[in-house]
Write a protein that holds these residues in place. Structure first.
Motif, PDB file in Angstrom:
ATOM      1  N   ARG A  12      61.491   5.181 118.940  1.00 46.18           N
ATOM      2  CA  ARG A  12      61.575   6.810 119.836  1.00 46.18           C
ATOM      3  C   ARG A  12      61.503   6.520 121.326  1.00 46.18           C
ATOM      4  O   ARG A  12      62.057   7.406 122.160  1.00 46.18           O
ATOM      5  N   ARG A  15      64.993   6.023 122.523  1.00 50.62           N
ATOM      6  CA  ARG A  15      65.878   7.283 122.413  1.00 50.62           C
ATOM      7  C   ARG A  15      65.405   8.123 123.913  1.00 50.62           C
ATOM      8  O   ARG A  15      66.491   8.655 124.366  1.00 50.62           O
ATOM      9  N   ASN A  20      69.966   8.344 122.871  1.00 44.55           N
ATOM     10  CA  ASN A  20      69.726   7.030 122.493  1.00 44.55           C
ATOM     11  C   ASN A  20      70.191   6.335 123.596  1.00 44.55           C
ATOM     12  O   ASN A  20      71.457   5.697 123.443  1.00 44.55           O
ATOM     13  N   ILE A 115      73.519   6.255 116.442  1.00 50.78           N
ATOM     14  CA  ILE A 115      73.597   6.764 117.628  1.00 50.78           C
ATOM     15  C   ILE A 115      74.561   8.076 117.340  1.00 50.78           C
ATOM     16  O   ILE A 115      75.373   8.003 116.391  1.00 50.78           O
ATOM     17  N   GLU A 119      76.202   9.686 122.872  1.00 51.37           N
ATOM     18  CA  GLU A 119      76.271   8.218 123.145  1.00 51.37           C
ATOM     19  C   GLU A 119      77.523   7.416 123.005  1.00 51.37           C
ATOM     20  O   GLU A 119      77.673   6.650 123.577  1.00 51.37           O
TER      21      GLU A 119
END
Length: 271
Positions: A12, A15, A20, A115, A119
């Motif tokens: 987390r 991210r 991410n 992802i 991203e």
């Protein structure tokens, strides 16, 4: 705290909200390392090819004593050749990478990774931009040996160089997703990219054109990229630079949304 909870918390953190960053960086580094391994082919060869164009037009065709307005022809030509090599290599990087992954069947590994589409889009686009900018830097250094390379407007060089490589990287992504074979990407390059590049004022001033050819040049995004990039070196532009800035920005936003939606929907990516 269990190791599983620790791993979740670390994930987390990486991210950083809804993006991410770890996944983006991994895919971006993979793209850069892919062409760095064949540096001579992906960077060295375009530099040599561009220098050959420069020598042909300034030496073999007698361009040494010619002028384009108040600018020596070699000084006029150099920026156009630099950004043309940047654009072509940005397109080649993303289109070949995606079509290669599709043909090898490993594109699914990226789609199944944790992802998102944004991203993936950004990683591929930045990978192509990096290659284009790298080629541009090497070509610029080589050009400075052959002719006078001045920096009149740094902001124009940076803006049109970065936005131009982004535009062709995104177009390469769309081509790679759409195409099923390498000959399809070659067709886009040969029948779209190359003609637009050569008919954009790289080797001449568009003021020499008349009728329909001049009108076509006014809507050719490659013209605004090359003209704006050349303005950064010579301080002279054939079109309104701010129109070029907004025009290229609008195209990049449109292409970005299209690429994002194609990855999001899995268009021609999922079997």
């Amino acid at each position: 705290m269990s190791s599983a909870d620790h791993n979740v918390n670390e994930f987390r953190k990486k991210r950083l909200g809804s993006f991410n960053w770890s996944g983006f960086r991994t895919l971006y580094e993979k793209e850069v390392r892919r062409y760095i391994k064949v540096f001579g082919q992906t960077v060295g060869a375009p530099v040599v090819t561009t220098l050959m164009f420069m020598m042909i037009f300034t030496l073999a065709l007698g361009g040494e004593g010619r002028y384009m307005g108040d600018v020596p022809y070699a000084v006029f030509l150099a920026p156009g050749l630099i950004i043309m090599s940047m654009l072509q290599n940005s397109f080649a990087n993303t289109s070949s990478s995606i079509i290669g992954s599709k043909m090898q069947g490993n594109i699914i590994d990226i789609l199944l990774a944790p992802i998102g589409a944004k991203e993936i889009t950004m990683a591929y686009a930045f990978g192509g931009m990096t290659r284009g900018l790298m080629v541009g830097c090497f070509v610029m250094v080589a050009m400075s040996i052959m002719t006078d390379v001045s920096f009149m407007n740094i902001w124009a060089i940076l803006y049109f160089g970065i936005s131009g490589t982004m535009m062709l990287s995104l177009l390469g992504i769309m081509t790679g997703i759409w195409g099923q074979r390498f000959d399809q990407t070659s067709a886009i390059n040969n029948f779209v990219i190359m003609p637009l590049s050569f008919l954009s004022g790289t080797f001449y001033s568009i003021d020499r054109l008349s009728g329909v050819w001049y009108q076509i040049s006014q809507v050719n995004p490659f013209f605004y990229l090359i003209d704006g990039f050349r303005y950064g070196f010579t301080g002279q532009a054939e079109a309104n630079t701010m129109i070029g800035v907004l025009y290229i920005l609008a195209i990049n936003v449109t292409l970005w949304v299209c690429c994002y939606r194609m990855f999001k929907s899995g268009y021609k990516l999922r079997a």
